[in-house]
Structures are given as structure tokens and as C-alpha cells.
Design a protein around this motif. Structure first.
Motif, PDB file in Angstrom:
ATOM      1  N   CYS A 121      25.096  14.883  31.999  1.00  8.11           N
ATOM      2  CA  CYS A 121      24.843  13.432  32.124  1.00  8.11           C
ATOM      3  C   CYS A 121      23.620  13.086  31.269  1.00  8.11           C
ATOM      4  CB  CYS A 121      24.574  13.068  33.583  1.00  8.11           C
ATOM      5  SG  CYS A 121      24.009  11.362  33.781  1.00  8.11           S
ATOM      6  N   TYR A 123      21.539  10.713  31.327  1.00 13.63           N
ATOM      7  CA  TYR A 123      20.371  10.201  32.041  1.00 13.63           C
ATOM      8  C   TYR A 123      19.601  11.329  32.740  1.00 13.63           C
ATOM      9  CZ  TYR A 123      22.900   5.969  31.071  1.00 13.63           C
ATOM     10  OH  TYR A 123      23.575   4.975  30.423  1.00 13.63           O
ATOM     11  N   PHE A 124      20.298  12.395  33.082  1.00 13.86           N
ATOM     12  CA  PHE A 124      19.630  13.541  33.693  1.00 13.86           C
ATOM     13  C   PHE A 124      18.604  14.129  32.716  1.00 13.86           C
ATOM     14  CE2 PHE A 124      19.728  18.235  34.457  1.00 13.86           C
ATOM     15  CZ  PHE A 124      19.105  18.233  35.695  1.00 13.86           C
ATOM     16  N   THR A 129      14.626   7.360  32.731  1.00 16.77           N
ATOM     17  CA  THR A 129      15.654   6.611  33.465  1.00 16.77           C
ATOM     18  C   THR A 129      15.772   7.146  34.894  1.00 16.77           C
ATOM     19  OG1 THR A 129      17.359   8.140  32.691  1.00 16.77           O
ATOM     20  CG2 THR A 129      17.015   6.155  31.384  1.00 16.77           C
ATOM     21  N   CYS A 131      17.384   8.843  38.056  1.00 15.76           N
ATOM     22  CA  CYS A 131      18.429   9.869  38.220  1.00 15.76           C
ATOM     23  C   CYS A 131      18.157  10.613  39.525  1.00 15.76           C
ATOM     24  CB  CYS A 131      18.421  10.824  37.031  1.00 15.76           C
ATOM     25  SG  CYS A 131      19.475  12.260  37.291  1.00 15.76           S
ATOM     26  N   LYS A 133      19.619  13.149  40.700  1.00 16.41           N
ATOM     27  CA  LYS A 133      19.710  14.611  40.576  1.00 16.41           C
ATOM     28  C   LYS A 133      18.386  15.183  40.085  1.00 16.41           C
ATOM     29  CE  LYS A 133      23.734  16.512  39.038  1.00 16.41           C
ATOM     30  NZ  LYS A 133      24.140  17.337  40.186  1.00 16.41           N
ATOM     31  N   ARG A 134      17.760  14.498  39.123  1.00 16.29           N
ATOM     32  CA  ARG A 134      16.486  14.972  38.573  1.00 16.29           C
ATOM     33  C   ARG A 134      15.323  14.577  39.479  1.00 16.29           C
ATOM     34  NH1 ARG A 134      14.292  11.452  35.635  1.00 16.29           N
ATOM     35  NH2 ARG A 134      16.178  10.767  34.587  1.00 16.29           N
ATOM     36  N   CYS A 140      20.635   5.928  40.247  1.00 12.19           N
ATOM     37  CA  CYS A 140      21.578   6.572  39.324  1.00 12.19           C
ATOM     38  C   CYS A 140      21.865   5.623  38.170  1.00 12.19           C
ATOM     39  CB  CYS A 140      22.873   6.921  40.059  1.00 12.19           C
ATOM     40  SG  CYS A 140      24.171   7.492  38.941  1.00 12.19           S
ATOM     41  N   CYS A 159      25.592   9.931  42.881  1.00 19.18           N
ATOM     42  CA  CYS A 159      25.756  10.681  41.616  1.00 19.18           C
ATOM     43  C   CYS A 159      27.223  10.766  41.218  1.00 19.18           C
ATOM     44  CB  CYS A 159      25.165  12.080  41.763  1.00 19.18           C
ATOM     45  SG  CYS A 159      25.244  13.083  40.256  1.00 19.18           S
TER      46      CYS A 159
END
Ligand SMILES: Cc1cc2nc3c(=O)[nH]c(=O)nc-3n(C[C@H](O)[C@H](O)[C@H](O)COP(=O)(O)OP(=O)(O)OC[C@H]3O[C@@H](n4cnc5c(N)ncnc54)[C@H](O)[C@@H]3O)c2cc1C
Ligand code: SF4
Length: 339
Positions: A121, A123-124, A129, A131, A133-134, A140, A159
Motif C-alpha cells: 500500500c 500510504y503505508f 499520510t 495509515c 497499519k503503520r 486509512c 485497512c
């Protein structure tokens, strides 16, 4: 890149001991982790290098008494794809590996690292940005942003990123299990089915690995059938992740499917498999109606995000083509033991 300590482990026990403290990470080929460290998306304080650990079968490919295979976590993607037994008994795996990355990357990338590679992804990788996940709880950016390469299965409001591995899709179709070693010396074996987590509301937790737990090996049972196809659709012929990929293992008897396993890449937040599709395929003979119904069934819960809506018809067409090829008379491989 932030400064870090580096240790090269000589055994799995030493590796888990060295990694048993907060801020530690294993490094194998480094083809994903180092990129993430350069961008400071990941910033471990201590790297424990397991790429040269050979003990406990981590560096080897061993046939098993049941006719299956144990693949050490440090085996490179190139070595695994070229192994004669893998090519003969699990051509699906060999083809999926060769469809990934480039020769140089496959020479470094390992079995363990490939399973744990992070999403692609955009953005990850972009720390400016939001995110989840990060940076859990930040949002998201992909939901309303550019989501052409995102998932249509297994997504959550938190996500929608895909799992990027080709190898893991083949392993999913082959019913792989993952052997783990904890820092306390405890071994356990987890089916690949339960190894990767769906994102839910905690997409930063991607697997069931405990802190400091090491992947020792991947186990494969004997394949359920000799007809094995991996087809990857992508923007370029190499150096590109899957838009969609289809892995199919079939056994045919008297012109009908007696065993089927199908897994899918580029479309799921985890390497995707659909048991209902496999149950439906069993006992069927090749026909246009079968291929249509198989696609309809697979895509019944697919959800496009806008930019990736094209994956729904693309996956349907790719499944149709792969099933037709796998069920064709000439696909039969006498060496595979099909009746
Ligand atoms: C340009 C480019 C193109 C690519 N294209 C594709 C593609 O088309 N298809 C595809 O599938 N992949 C592709 N890849 C990804 C590549 O396959 C992965 O980067 C690689 O497989 C990761 O393996 P590694 O050994 O280098 O892992 P590393 O980068 O060393 O580690 C990855 C993660 O695994 C962890 N880890 C490693 N080994 C272990 C272990 N034994 N136990 C526990 N944790 C471990 C590390 O801590 C890290 O979190 C591409 C990569 C690049 C850079
Ligand atoms: S899809 Fe997942 S990885 Fe991508 S921005 Fe959203 S939370 Fe992050």
C-alpha cells in the motif's frame, strides 16, 4: 535510517535469545526490511541476522517420511524454486516464486522473510499520510485515496491493504504449515490458514507470531493433485506485484474433479482461499456453466474500493482461464500419479 545494533546468529536458539527484547527484529535477505528502515516506517534498535543460520534444518529442503517436504526458513526463493523435488512435486510453488520480484531479489529473499513481507500500500510507505497499519488509530488514507492495488476480500474499515506475496498464495493452496520457535525454546506448528490475521480493527497485527518468535520452517503435505497452475496478472511482465493471481491444484478422475484447492493473490488482505468454491468444484466436469458459476461463487462477497473495482471481473476471467487450462486433457501429468 536510524542507528541500530547488528548481531549475526549461528543457531535458532541464539537468534531467539538475541531477539528476546523490545525493539529487536530478525533480518533475513533484508529486501523488504531494509527498505522500510530507510524510510523509517520500521525502526528496530537491534537486528538479529538469521540469513546464514543452517542449524535445525533452517537452511535446507528435506523430504519427509509422509511424502511431504520441510523447507527451512533461510532457504532463498531462488534455491526453493530451482529445487528438483519442488519442481517435480510442487510446480505451483516453483512457478509462484519465479513470478515474484527479480532474479537478484529472489537470490536474497528467504522463505521466512517472504511470508512476513509487509504490504505494498503506497500510504503505508509514506509517513506523511494516515495509515492504521503503520500508525494505529491514525486513519486509512487508501479508503478515499488511490486504491488501485488494494483488496476486495477480507477488508475492514481500518485497512484495505493486500498481502503482496506470490509464494504465500501457492503455499496456501498447498496446505502449508509454519513451524515456529519461541525465545523459551517452545516449538509450535501453525497452519498457514491461521498464520496471517485479517486486519479487523488492528491492522498493525499481521500474524499470530509472538514477540521474538522465529519461523524455523514451512511444512508441505504431499500435494492433493498433479494439475498445478499459478497465473499472475500484473502491469508489467516482471518486477511487479500481482493485480490478481490464481493458484489451482486439481486431481481429475474420469473427467471430473476429485480434489481441488484454489488460492488467490492481489485480492485479499491475507493470502485468500475459499472453501465453498472448492466444495462446489468437486465432482464437476469442465463446462462453460461450471466456470461461470465458480466465478460467481468466488466473488459473491467481493467489495471494490473504487480504484480497484476492475479486479472483480479480472479475477473472474482469470479463474475461468486457469480452471479451463487445469481441467484440459493435456494438463494431466502421469508423473503426478493421477488416475
Ligand atoms: C522491487 C521489489 C519487487 C518485489 N516483487 C515481488 C513480487 O512480485 N512478489 C512477491 O511475492 N514479492 C515481491 N517482492 C518482495 C520480496 O519477495 C520480499 O521482500 C522478500 O521475500 C522478503 O524476504 P527477505 O528474506 O528479504 O525478508 P526481510 O526483508 O529480511 O524480512 C522481512 C520480514 O520478515 C521478518 N523475518 C525474516 N525472517 C524471519 C524468520 N525466520 N522468522 C521470523 N521473522 C523473520 C523480518 O523481521 C521482517 O519483518 C519484491 C520486493 C522488491 C524490493
Ligand atoms: S489500506 Fe492499510 S496499509 Fe494502506 S493506508 Fe489504509 S491502513 Fe494503511
Amino acid at each position: 535510517m536510524r542507528p541500530f545494533d547488528y548481531h549475526r546468529a549461528t543457531s535458532p536458539a541464539e537468534a531467539t535469545r538475541l531477539a528476546d527484547q523490545k525493539g529487536s527484529a530478525f533480518i533475513a535477505g533484508g529486501t523488504n526490511l531494509l527498505d522500510l528502515m530507510k524510510l523509517e516506517v520500521m525502526a528496530p534498535d537491534r537486528l538479529v541476522d538469521v540469513s546464514r543460520v543452517d542449524a535445525d534444518g533452517m537452511g535446507g529442503i528435506e523430504p519427509q517420511p509422509d511424502g511431504g517436504l520441510r523447507i527451512g526458513a533461510s532457504v532463498t526463493n531462488s534455491a526453493l524454486a530451482a529445487d528438483p523435488l519442488v519442481r517435480r512435486q510442487y510446480p505451483l510453488l516453483s512457478r509462484a516464486l519465479l513470478a515474484g520480484a527479480t532474479a537478484q531479489l529472489r537470490n536474497k529473499a528467504t522463505t521466512g522473510g517472504n511470508l512476513l513481507q509487509r504490504t505494498r500500500c503506497y500510504y503505508f510507505y509514506d509517513r506523511d499520510t494516515p495509515c492504521n497499519k503503520r500508525s494505529p488509530g491514525s486513519g486509512c488514507a487508501a479508503q478515499k485515496g488511490v486504491n488501485r492495488n488494494h483488496a476486495i476480500f477480507g477488508t475492514s474499515p481500518a485497512c484495505i491493504a493486500t498481502h503482496p506475496s506470490d509464494m504465500a498464495v501457492a503455499l496456501r493452496a498447498l496446505d502449508a504449515r509454519v513451524e515456529l520457535l519461541s525465545p523459551r525454546g517452545k516449538r509450535r506448528i501453525v497452519p498457514l490458514e491461521g498464520f496471517h490475521r485479517l486486519p479487523g480493527d488492528s491492522p498493525h497485527l499481521e500474524t499470530v507470531l509472538a514477540p521474538g518468535e522465529l519461523i524455523l520452517a514451512v511444512h508441505l503435505p504431499p500435494p492433493i493433485g498433479p494439475r498445478q497452475i499459478y497465473r499472475k496478472v500484473r502491469d508489467r511482465a516482471s518486477y511487479a506485484f500481482a493485480l490478481v493471481s490464481v493458484a489451482v491444484v486439481l486431481r481429475m478422475e474420469d473427467g471430473r474433479i476429485s480434489e481441488a484447492a484454489c488460492a488467490f493473490g492481489g485480492v485479499g488482505t491475507v493470502p485468500w482461499r475459499d472453501p465453498a468454491l472448492e466444495i462446489f468444484l468437486k465432482g464437476e466436469a469442465a463446462s462453460e456453466a461450471l466456470f461461470d458459476e465458480a466465478g460467481r461463487l468466488l466473488l459473491r462477497d467481493a467489495r471494490g474500493q473504487g480504484g480497484n473495482d476492475f479486479k472483480i471481473p479480472l479475477l473472474k476471467r482469470t479463474l475461468r482461464a486457469v480452471l479451463a487450462e487445469a481441467m484440459a486433457e493435456r494438463a494431466s501429468n502421469p508423473a503426478g500419479g493421477e488416475a
